[in-house]
Design a protein around this motif. Sequence first.
Motif, short mmCIF file in Angstrom:
data_model
loop_
_atom_site.label_atom_id
_atom_site.label_comp_id
_atom_site.label_asym_id
_atom_site.label_seq_id
_atom_site.Cartn_x
_atom_site.Cartn_y
_atom_site.Cartn_z
N PHE A 28 -49.99 34.82 14.65
CA PHE A 28 -49.04 33.79 14.94
C PHE A 28 -49.12 34.08 16.76
O PHE A 28 -49.09 33.37 17.34
N LEU A 29 -49.73 35.09 16.85
CA LEU A 29 -49.87 35.43 18.41
C LEU A 29 -51.12 34.70 18.55
O LEU A 29 -50.65 34.43 19.83
N GLY A 30 -52.22 34.29 18.27
CA GLY A 30 -52.44 33.37 19.30
C GLY A 30 -53.97 34.06 20.20
O GLY A 30 -53.93 35.21 19.92
N GLU A 31 -53.00 33.28 21.23
CA GLU A 31 -54.13 33.65 22.49
C GLU A 31 -53.68 35.01 22.77
O GLU A 31 -54.50 35.66 23.97
N ALA A 32 -52.36 35.18 22.60
CA ALA A 32 -51.06 36.77 23.13
C ALA A 32 -52.79 37.95 23.06
O ALA A 32 -52.96 39.03 23.82
N ARG A 33 -53.84 37.32 21.49
CA ARG A 33 -54.27 39.02 21.51
C ARG A 33 -55.68 39.37 22.75
O ARG A 33 -55.69 40.00 22.63
N PHE A 80 -37.44 23.14 7.14
CA PHE A 80 -37.16 23.87 8.10
C PHE A 80 -36.31 25.52 8.96
O PHE A 80 -36.92 26.14 9.64
N ALA A 81 -36.18 25.95 7.34
CA ALA A 81 -35.67 26.80 6.94
C ALA A 81 -36.18 28.04 6.88
O ALA A 81 -36.42 29.11 7.36
N GLN A 82 -38.18 27.29 6.64
CA GLN A 82 -38.93 28.30 5.91
C GLN A 82 -39.00 29.04 7.40
O GLN A 82 -39.21 30.08 8.10
N TYR A 83 -39.35 27.60 8.36
CA TYR A 83 -39.42 27.60 9.15
C TYR A 83 -38.85 29.33 10.45
O TYR A 83 -39.56 29.98 11.23
N HIS A 84 -37.94 29.04 10.62
CA HIS A 84 -37.18 29.92 11.69
C HIS A 84 -37.22 30.75 10.38
O HIS A 84 -36.93 31.85 11.22
N ARG A 85 -36.79 31.09 9.11
CA ARG A 85 -36.94 32.39 8.95
C ARG A 85 -38.36 33.51 9.34
O ARG A 85 -38.72 34.41 9.86
N GLU A 86 -40.14 32.62 9.05
CA GLU A 86 -40.71 33.05 9.49
C GLU A 86 -40.61 32.92 11.27
O GLU A 86 -41.24 34.68 10.98
N ARG A 87 -40.26 32.61 11.87
CA ARG A 87 -39.76 32.68 13.33
C ARG A 87 -39.11 34.30 13.81
O ARG A 87 -39.16 34.88 14.15
N ALA A 88 -38.11 34.71 12.36
CA ALA A 88 -36.94 35.58 13.04
C ALA A 88 -37.82 36.45 12.19
O ALA A 88 -37.59 37.92 13.53
N ALA A 89 -39.10 36.80 10.87
CA ALA A 89 -40.14 37.62 11.14
C ALA A 89 -41.00 37.72 12.32
O ALA A 89 -41.17 39.12 12.23
N HIS A 90 -41.82 37.28 12.85
CA HIS A 90 -42.19 37.12 13.99
C HIS A 90 -41.82 37.60 15.16
O HIS A 90 -42.03 38.88 15.54
N PRO A 105 -31.34 30.47 11.36
CA PRO A 105 -30.03 31.23 11.45
C PRO A 105 -29.46 30.67 12.71
O PRO A 105 -28.22 30.52 12.93
N HIS A 106 -29.73 29.32 12.35
CA HIS A 106 -28.62 28.40 12.67
C HIS A 106 -28.25 26.78 11.79
O HIS A 106 -29.15 26.18 11.92
N PRO A 107 -27.32 26.86 10.75
CA PRO A 107 -27.15 26.29 10.04
C PRO A 107 -26.82 25.20 9.82
O PRO A 107 -26.21 23.81 9.10
N GLY A 108 -25.70 25.17 11.58
CA GLY A 108 -25.28 23.95 12.10
C GLY A 108 -26.00 22.23 11.85
O GLY A 108 -27.11 22.99 12.48
N GLY A 109 -24.95 21.22 11.80
CA GLY A 109 -25.87 20.63 11.41
C GLY A 109 -27.11 19.62 10.62
O GLY A 109 -26.99 18.48 10.59
N ALA A 110 -26.71 20.81 9.67
CA ALA A 110 -27.99 20.26 8.51
C ALA A 110 -27.21 19.11 7.48
O ALA A 110 -28.27 17.81 6.83
#
Length: 465
Positions: A339-344, A234-244, A65-70
């Motif tokens: 990924f929700l952890g203690e939110a559940r 880092f890209a995979q992390y952002h993709r996973e976060r976007a899916a969350h 989502p934020h490719p700038g700065g790579a």
Amino acid sequence: MEALPARARVYVVCVTLTALVCLVPPPGLLSSSPATGVPWWPVVPLAALYAGCERLARSRPVATPHPGGASYPVLLAGAFLLPPSGAALVALAGALPLPVDQRPYLVRRLWRTGRLVLAVWAASRVHLAVGGREAVADCDVPGALGTAGAAVLVFCLVLTLLDGGILALTAGVLPRGGRTSATAAWWQLFLRSLVPLTVHGLAGLMMALLWRSPYGPVAALLVLLPMGVSWWAFAQYHRERAAHQATIRALVQAVDIKDGYTRGHSERVGQASMMIARELGLDDDRVEVLRFAGILHDVGKLGVPTRLLTKNGPLTPEERRVIELHPEYGHEMVRGISFLGEARAAVLHHHERLDGSGYPYGLAGSQIPESARVVAVADAFDAMTSTRSYSRARPVPVALEELRRCAGAHFDPRMVAALVRAIGRSGWRPAVTADDVRPDADGHRPPAAVTEPAGPVTDRPGARR
């Protein structure tokens, strides 16, 4: 930037014109030869390398989502190897041809290029002034580290100031709160950028040292390999976060569609939960989890029959028992989302009360998870300060006073005090969650006295929230 104000467009033009001035080398450098120690030939390969890396970062296999700065290490390597105008030329030649995805295309292209040209020029200028060029040429690693650190600091500072300016001009003359708030926002932006840019600076310094070493430019390219691997991770992390985020949005939208009376309630409870968590001094990861907890606290309503959520009259004891199951329904729905952890736990226990009179399990005191105690306060506060079709919003001071009154019996006093402090500092904007009163099958509209029970501010079964 799509609807860019005129003042912001003028700002972009000024940045662009200043960047063009930075591209002009001093007269003494125009006739420089290899003997002068000013290498100009790396401009072309560095510009091509920067453009290629940025295109790769935007490609489908790697895109985030934020490719700038790579590829900032390439720009910073140019700042460490070249004179200021040469380093600026690398940024210009590399950034200008890159595609722009959103309108206005020309303004976005000029802005992206101009800010990078200015930042790289300033970094190279500082690096040259503190003797960094000699340290790199002599492969003096300790000396090169200090001078590179100064250049990276200036690079980060220029980018932060420019970005803060465009944000202020786009959102308004100054953020709410005046000059102090604007300064604080820019300072936070600077701190968030400093750590990743420091890592990029170290990689750029390694490239510059290898470039000037006997191994030459080919060895310098090897630095990009571990950077590329880290960027891919880092890209995979952002993709996973976007899916969350997409998962949470889908659940919240489903609840809003089913019970239109509470539209927007979940997001505001998430915001209030985040305010409480920050006031308690929790780390960023837990703050984010508690925001999720607030957003998803009522997801169990998807398991409650719609006729009960929209019933005009008071609920029967049997109907109340059905609605009291919604925390358990919600917990079952989110139990498998790791990924929700203690939110559940907050979803399951946010209707428990400190005195043990809540539901679903009648937990008391410290038996109630901390996340649930946070969400309970945020939930009750938004219910009181939101205007709905069956009740008027209470003023924020009145709602806070009610929370204080119920603290110790229904709510954790520590959470109530945290919310009071946070709102005292940041304020709160109540919102309308249901603009229209929905009629029943016979065209009648529910009277407020039936749907808004008197008494404490907890979410009692039968009260539409």
